[in-house]
Enzyme design. Sequence first.
Site, PDB file in Angstrom:
ATOM      1  N   LYS A 131       0.891  -1.409  -0.131  1.00 55.20           N
ATOM      2  CA  LYS A 131      -0.109  -0.033   0.123  1.00 55.20           C
ATOM      3  C   LYS A 131       1.066   1.659  -0.317  1.00 55.20           C
ATOM      4  O   LYS A 131       1.957   1.483   0.666  1.00 55.20           O
ATOM      5  CB  LYS A 131      -0.941  -0.402   1.329  1.00 55.20           C
ATOM      6  N   ASP A 171      -6.927   4.198  -4.330  1.00 57.79           N
ATOM      7  CA  ASP A 171      -7.498   3.714  -3.803  1.00 57.79           C
ATOM      8  C   ASP A 171      -8.826   5.594  -3.019  1.00 57.79           C
ATOM      9  O   ASP A 171      -8.198   6.033  -3.910  1.00 57.79           O
ATOM     10  CB  ASP A 171      -6.651   3.984  -2.026  1.00 57.79           C
TER      11      ASP A 171
HETATM   12  P1  NDP Z   1     -12.907   7.548  -3.061  1.00 52.99           P
HETATM   13  O1  NDP Z   1     -11.951   8.386  -2.268  1.00 52.99           O
HETATM   14  O2  NDP Z   1     -13.570   7.751  -4.368  1.00 52.99           O
HETATM   15  O3  NDP Z   1     -13.969   7.898  -1.375  1.00 52.99           O
HETATM   16  C1  NDP Z   1     -14.467   7.936  -0.248  1.00 52.99           C
HETATM   17  C2  NDP Z   1     -15.222   8.344  -0.118  1.00 52.99           C
HETATM   18  O4  NDP Z   1     -14.939   8.528   1.893  1.00 52.99           O
HETATM   19  C3  NDP Z   1     -15.670   9.998   0.222  1.00 52.99           C
HETATM   20  O5  NDP Z   1     -16.963   9.799   0.034  1.00 52.99           O
HETATM   21  C4  NDP Z   1     -14.897  10.359   1.317  1.00 52.99           C
HETATM   22  O6  NDP Z   1     -15.603  11.863   1.771  1.00 52.99           O
HETATM   23  C5  NDP Z   1     -15.061   9.782   2.408  1.00 52.99           C
HETATM   24  N1  NDP Z   1     -13.743   9.500   3.462  1.00 52.99           N
HETATM   25  C6  NDP Z   1     -12.698   9.048   2.861  1.00 52.99           C
HETATM   26  N2  NDP Z   1     -12.455   9.889   4.504  1.00 52.99           N
HETATM   27  C7  NDP Z   1     -13.261   9.916   4.866  1.00 52.99           C
HETATM   28  C8  NDP Z   1     -13.171  10.333   6.561  1.00 52.99           C
HETATM   29  N3  NDP Z   1     -11.922  10.092   6.993  1.00 52.99           N
HETATM   30  N4  NDP Z   1     -14.632  10.717   7.365  1.00 52.99           N
HETATM   31  C9  NDP Z   1     -15.563  10.435   6.460  1.00 52.99           C
HETATM   32  N5  NDP Z   1     -15.499  10.300   5.353  1.00 52.99           N
HETATM   33  C10 NDP Z   1     -14.298  10.354   4.615  1.00 52.99           C
HETATM   34  O7  NDP Z   1     -12.599   6.690  -2.717  1.00 52.99           O
HETATM   35  P2  NDP Z   1     -13.185   4.909  -2.366  1.00 52.99           P
HETATM   36  O8  NDP Z   1     -14.337   4.805  -3.337  1.00 52.99           O
HETATM   37  O9  NDP Z   1     -11.681   4.020  -3.705  1.00 52.99           O
HETATM   38  O10 NDP Z   1     -12.184   4.342  -0.431  1.00 52.99           O
HETATM   39  C11 NDP Z   1     -13.394   4.087   0.416  1.00 52.99           C
HETATM   40  C12 NDP Z   1     -12.462   2.408   1.038  1.00 52.99           C
HETATM   41  O11 NDP Z   1     -12.937   1.643   0.009  1.00 52.99           O
HETATM   42  C13 NDP Z   1     -11.678   3.240   1.800  1.00 52.99           C
HETATM   43  O12 NDP Z   1     -11.209   2.167   2.567  1.00 52.99           O
HETATM   44  C14 NDP Z   1     -10.831   2.254   0.539  1.00 52.99           C
HETATM   45  O13 NDP Z   1      -9.545   1.523   1.093  1.00 52.99           O
HETATM   46  C15 NDP Z   1     -11.515   0.980   0.631  1.00 52.99           C
HETATM   47  N6  NDP Z   1     -11.477  -0.191  -1.033  1.00 52.99           N
HETATM   48  C16 NDP Z   1     -11.461   0.743  -2.075  1.00 52.99           C
HETATM   49  C17 NDP Z   1     -11.257   0.132  -3.926  1.00 52.99           C
HETATM   50  C18 NDP Z   1     -11.035   0.750  -5.169  1.00 52.99           C
HETATM   51  O14 NDP Z   1     -10.729  -0.297  -5.539  1.00 52.99           O
HETATM   52  N7  NDP Z   1     -11.193   2.042  -5.420  1.00 52.99           N
HETATM   53  C19 NDP Z   1     -11.071  -1.280  -2.691  1.00 52.99           C
HETATM   54  C20 NDP Z   1     -11.191  -1.987  -1.679  1.00 52.99           C
HETATM   55  C21 NDP Z   1     -10.810  -1.247  -0.529  1.00 52.99           C
HETATM   56  P3  NDP Z   1     -14.934  12.966   1.236  1.00 52.99           P
HETATM   57  O15 NDP Z   1     -15.157  13.288  -0.057  1.00 52.99           O
HETATM   58  O16 NDP Z   1     -16.057  14.570   2.293  1.00 52.99           O
HETATM   59  O17 NDP Z   1     -13.579  13.039   1.728  1.00 52.99           O
HETATM   60  O1  2IT Z   2      -7.617  -1.791  -0.850  1.00 52.95           O
HETATM   61  C1  2IT Z   2      -7.693  -2.186  -2.135  1.00 52.95           C
HETATM   62  O2  2IT Z   2      -8.244  -3.158  -1.973  1.00 52.95           O
HETATM   63  C2  2IT Z   2      -7.514  -1.132  -3.419  1.00 52.95           C
HETATM   64  N1  2IT Z   2      -7.937   0.486  -3.054  1.00 52.95           N
HETATM   65  C3  2IT Z   2      -7.098  -1.520  -4.575  1.00 52.95           C
HETATM   66  C4  2IT Z   2      -5.897  -2.188  -5.114  1.00 52.95           C
HETATM   67  C5  2IT Z   2      -5.553  -2.072  -6.213  1.00 52.95           C
HETATM   68  O3  2IT Z   2      -4.623  -3.332  -6.214  1.00 52.95           O
HETATM   69  O4  2IT Z   2      -6.745  -2.486  -6.655  1.00 52.95           O
END
Ligand code: NDP
Ligand code: 2IT
Length: 451
Positions: A131, A171
């Site tokens: 990461k 992420d």
């Molecule tokens: P994005 O940046 O697209 O969206 C993040 C969302 O979470 C936004 O709505 C943001 O609000 C909110 N957020 C972030 N930090 C905080 C906080 N501290 N408190 C409250 N709200 C918060 O990220 P993703 O959707 O990609 O990721 C969301 C989660 O999913 C994370 O935990 C990530 O690690 C996990 N994840 C993502 C993957 C991927 O493929 N993208 C794969 C697997 C897991 P705001 O805009 O106001 O910051």
């Molecule tokens: O937490 C996760 O699994 C991710 N942010 C996706 C990682 C990836 O390599 O697609």
Amino acid sequence: MLEPAVQKEVDCFMQGLRRRNHGQPEFHQAVQEVVESIMPYLLENPKYRKAQILERMTEPDRIITFRVSWMDDEGNYRVNRGYRVQCNNAIGPYKGGLRFHPSVNESILKFLGFEQTLKNSLTTLPMGGAKGGANFNPKGKSDNEVMRFCQSFMTELTKHIGKDRDVPAGDIGVGTREIGFLFGQYMRMINEFTGALTGKGLEYGGSLIRKEATGYGCVYFVEEMFERIGDSVKDKVCVVSGSGNVAQHTIEKLLHFGAKPITASDSSGFIHDPDGITMDKLNYIMDLKNNRRGRISEYAEKFDCEFHEGKRPWIVPCDIAFPSATQNEISAEDAQTLVDNGLRAVGEGANMPTEIGGVHIFQKNKILYAPSKAANAGGVAVSGLEQTQNAQRYSWTAEEVDTKLKEIMKEIHTQCVKYGGWTNEHIDYVNGANLAGFIRVADAMLAYGVV
Ligand code: NDP
Ligand code: 2IT
């Protein structure tokens, strides 16, 4: 509850880990959840303890930290801290996302890298765990500022990645725009077109369904849990947090399955739409968040519903909760509120969204609880499929990728049932995911001897 002898071993291991990793609470938390699950198995199988597998697995292979200097639109010098934590490559090249958020630090990236190692193992694809990211806040920055930051970040990161070495992706705060800037700079630096990043745009080597994969996969997994007990997510009332990539595609797949999502959130608060978020309303959220980069409160004004400032949505009664924003967004108190309000299942789209006290409440109440490393593995799984397509110089159709994603989520569910049902009738998906993920990496490490 753990047996006293097992608890003693867990406490002893955790004491050492805390001492070696002082001031890193998120990392301690992620490791503790895993150690609680796997310690009974380790005690029955002494070869892992003799080879110090747990000690080695919780010590990242390397942590790279670097300065990222860039210039903002006003001509000011700016500096951030960049990282790549390469945790474990026992079963394949390092793989895992990049996070740009002001909270990013070594503890958070070590927890995410450790989780990623076990998650990637669960996918059954050959991917190690890593990461990275930076304490950079993309909010309020212009496209040009984000581009300059990404170029500076990648100028250093290029030295440490590669299609057979380490393959980053997105992420929090890193989506298609950022991956475009990062990949553009990477290509300039090495003068080769290779798939050393995933989550790329479709025009330059990206995979269909990658952007949807985490949210879709999470709903597929929850559907598997319901199917096993003769039920379905259809008609279930769902509370979703977040409004980014994962939340959006979770809501979309819930609509495909005939469920009723009623909330979304961002870091300012949550909207509650009791009529349900429809496909049209979801399109509004996608435009708001992905193009206009606005706030979720605007949804409440547009569709005349409630906005709860500074709050999380767990106070809203529901059948299924989909935490899809960030770590530790469900406290023990929130978990109890959800259970008291009739919760049936949880699908963790975010990484480690539930505090340990909350995990124990879900376990004790026999909730169908899909922990993040199983539930959100669809994202990295399709990243793995993107690597395969790049290596073949070929692209599969959306249907082909979606079918493979469904198969992988089904297989992860099967592994969780196999390893999570060994103590009693109820499937403990936390134990199942931790044990299944651990064994594959651990056995590879055993095969390598002292490395
Ligand atoms: P994005 O940046 O697209 O969206 C993040 C969302 O979470 C936004 O709505 C943001 O609000 C909110 N957020 C972030 N930090 C905080 C906080 N501290 N408190 C409250 N709200 C918060 O990220 P993703 O959707 O990609 O990721 C969301 C989660 O999913 C994370 O935990 C990530 O690690 C996990 N994840 C993502 C993957 C991927 O493929 N993208 C794969 C697997 C897991 P705001 O805009 O106001 O910051
Ligand atoms: O937490 C996760 O699994 C991710 N942010 C996706 C990682 C990836 O390599 O697609």
